[in-house]
Design an enzyme around this catalytic site. Structure first.
Site, PDB file in Angstrom:
ATOM      1  N   LYS A  65       0.856  -1.191   0.000  1.00 35.19           N
ATOM      2  CA  LYS A  65       0.000   0.000   0.000  1.00 35.19           C
ATOM      3  C   LYS A  65       0.889   1.238   0.000  1.00 35.19           C
ATOM      4  O   LYS A  65       1.951   1.241   0.641  1.00 35.19           O
ATOM      5  CB  LYS A  65      -0.897  -0.034   1.241  1.00 35.19           C
ATOM      6  CG  LYS A  65      -1.989   1.022   1.295  1.00 35.19           C
ATOM      7  CD  LYS A  65      -2.865   0.795   2.516  1.00 35.19           C
ATOM      8  CE  LYS A  65      -3.975   1.827   2.642  1.00 35.19           C
ATOM      9  NZ  LYS A  65      -4.827   1.585   3.835  1.00 35.19           N
ATOM     10  N   SER A 140      -9.670   1.591   2.855  1.00 35.11           N
ATOM     11  CA  SER A 140      -8.768   2.350   2.004  1.00 35.11           C
ATOM     12  C   SER A 140      -7.697   1.504   1.327  1.00 35.11           C
ATOM     13  O   SER A 140      -6.955   1.998   0.475  1.00 35.11           O
ATOM     14  CB  SER A 140      -8.076   3.432   2.848  1.00 35.11           C
ATOM     15  OG  SER A 140      -7.265   2.857   3.869  1.00 35.11           O
ATOM     16  N   SER A 164     -10.067  -0.955   7.015  1.00 38.62           N
ATOM     17  CA  SER A 164      -9.468  -0.646   5.711  1.00 38.62           C
ATOM     18  C   SER A 164      -8.757  -1.804   5.031  1.00 38.62           C
ATOM     19  O   SER A 164      -8.448  -1.717   3.850  1.00 38.62           O
ATOM     20  CB  SER A 164      -8.485   0.527   5.842  1.00 38.62           C
ATOM     21  OG  SER A 164      -9.175   1.719   6.059  1.00 38.62           O
TER      22      SER A 164
END
Length: 470
Positions: A65, A140, A164
């Site tokens: 990420k 996210s 997330s």
């Protein structure tokens, strides 16, 4: 390309006649194809693999990420404010991955600064679901989830502040886990909310998750919140025998479940667990506390984010916009650098942190969080696991979804409030889209969570699923 597990790839790489360079040439072609289909990468890092394969993780491909600092590699957190930021150091988990000779394929898209739920606020645009590109991947950590769900890579790293990792894992049909708060170092992670942030991972099966969790977990003296607890050998200690274990089904969440097909699937999961010898019973938390999850999370998370990102002012860090004074430079830089959604969050955080408001907003939210945590701790006096549906729906359509404030869509925050290990496991399909359940365990009892998930995975048969062309 075939979507291999970590162990399958290792066995493949060990073959004397295997051409690992050719494998990676094909993998990077596939990465470009998936990028065109899913828009899940911020950066593709095309480098040569290690040629000498000895240890398990040697040259195993993975994705990060884009809020993990990577030395010499663009790290944007999907924000305009950091669009040109190239760190001079690696996050702790990146150091571990390098030591284990894992192969970084790229940095994945995310909601801006991790503050979102649908991966639609990313600087590089919307991320699509691998099973249906007209639907969201979730957020996210949507980019990481989509790329694992596409079969491109066997694992990816993400961060989880409210749900997330786990919510997008459910939407994309993969396993998502955050361990106990402090189990994995957050050094070098661009933060959202420090008391809620967890580092975790996404895989396509429980064995791979156990391997990744064991590799990443452990004490780090650069992280003052890092745990000194010993890390078990999660993979070697996987055990599908669940007889005598007790599971609590959170009735508040189940009662809020409106989709009949997901409801029936969840009831089937309960029957499967009972058949395996597990005691499954319903428990409840006072509904006023369940309804307080979102306001409590919103206040605490945005207050901590406001404090954490005060340094992104265009002078110390972040993109610079000229002005007539220091204050003007900060205003111009932050107005340009942050989206309207992020600015609203900072305004709310600043409001709640004002001296006159702290007692009735920030400190009150902390007190209610404590009440919620106490209720969860009471459940774990009698039960080993809390089981819930992961979400009340399949992944929403990109053009037809908005933030839900229902209990069913926000209950995963509970394990961020408590810091407890929590795992999302694929459990079926509705309208040809994956659905999932969530398992939460006691602090530092990741092994119990993994074991129950492993047993369920064997019964349900959804390990290693992926969708290359949905």
């Amino acid at each position: 390309m075939v979507a291999y597990s970590i162990e399958q790839l290792h066995e493949l790489f060990l073959k004397e006649d295997f051409d690992i360079q050719k494998f990676y040439d094909e993998l990077y072609k596939e990465a470009l194809y998936q990028q065109e289909r899913l828009n899940a990468f911020v950066t593709i890092t095309k480098t040569n693999p290690y040629k000498e394969i000895k240890q398990l993780f040697d040259s195993i491909p993975y994705v990060l990420k884009d809020n993990f600092n990577t030395k010499g590699i663009l790290t944007t957190a999907s924000s305009q404010m950091l669009k040109d930021y190239v760190p001079v150091y690696d996050a702790h988990v990146v150091e571990i991955l390098k030591q284990n000779k894992c192969h970084l394929v790229g940095k994945s898209s995310m909601d801006e600064l991790g503050m979102g739920y649908n991966n639609q606020t990313a600087l590089t645009g919307i991320v699509c679901n691998p099973w249906d590109s007209s639907r969201i991947a979730g957020g996210s950590s949507g980019g990481s989830s989509a790329l694992v769900g596409s079969g491109l890579i066997p694992f990816a790293l993400g961060s989880d502040t409210g749900d997330s990792i786990r919510k997008p894992a459910g939407y994309c049909g993969v396993v998502g886990m955050k361990p106990t708060w402090g189990r994995i170092s957050r050094y070098g992670l661009i933060p959202y909310a420090s008391s809620l942030d967890h580092v975790g991972a996404l895989t396509r099966n429980i064995k791979d998750m156990a391997l990744v969790m064991e590799m990443l977990s452990g004490y780090d003296d650069k992280d003052m919140t890092s745990s000194t607890q010993n890390v078990p050998h999660y993979r070697n200690e996987l055990n599908a025998n669940m007889k005598g274990l007790k599971i609590a089904v959170l009735k508040n969440v189940f009662d809020d479940l409106k989709d009949e097909k997901i409801r029936l699937n969840f009831m089937d999961i309960i029957q499967t667990l009972k058949r395996l010898g597990v005691i499954v019973e319903e428990v409840s938390i006072p509904n006023e506390l369940m309804e307080a999850i979102i306001p409590v999370y919103t206040i605490i998370a945005n207050c901590e984010a406001t404090s954490n990102h005060a340094c992104l002012d265009g002078i110390k860090y972040g993109c610079y916009k000229d002005g007539q004074s220091i204050e003007d430079i900060m205003i111009q830089s932050r107005t340009y650098g942050f989206s309207s959604q992020i600015r609203r969050r900072f305004i709310l955080g600043s409001l709640a942190l004002l001296e006159d408001n702290q007692e009735k907003m920030f400190k009150k939210a902390q007190c209610v969080r404590r009440l919620i945590v106490d209720e969860i701790n009471k459940i774990f006096l009698d039960y080993d696991i809390i089981l819930t549906p992961n979400s009340g729906s399949i992944a929403p359509l990109i053009d037809h979804q908005s933030r839900s404030y229902d209990i069913i869509e926000n209950h995963l925050c509970l394990s961020n409030f408590t810091g407890m290990p929590s795992l999302t496991l694929p459990c079926g399909f509705v309208e040809n889209m994956p659905i999932a359940v969530n398992l939460t365990g006691r602090l530092f009892e990741e092994q119990t969570v993994l074991n129950i998930a492993y047993a369920l995975e064997q019964e349900l048969g959804y390990a290693n699923q992926y969708c290359r062309e949905g």
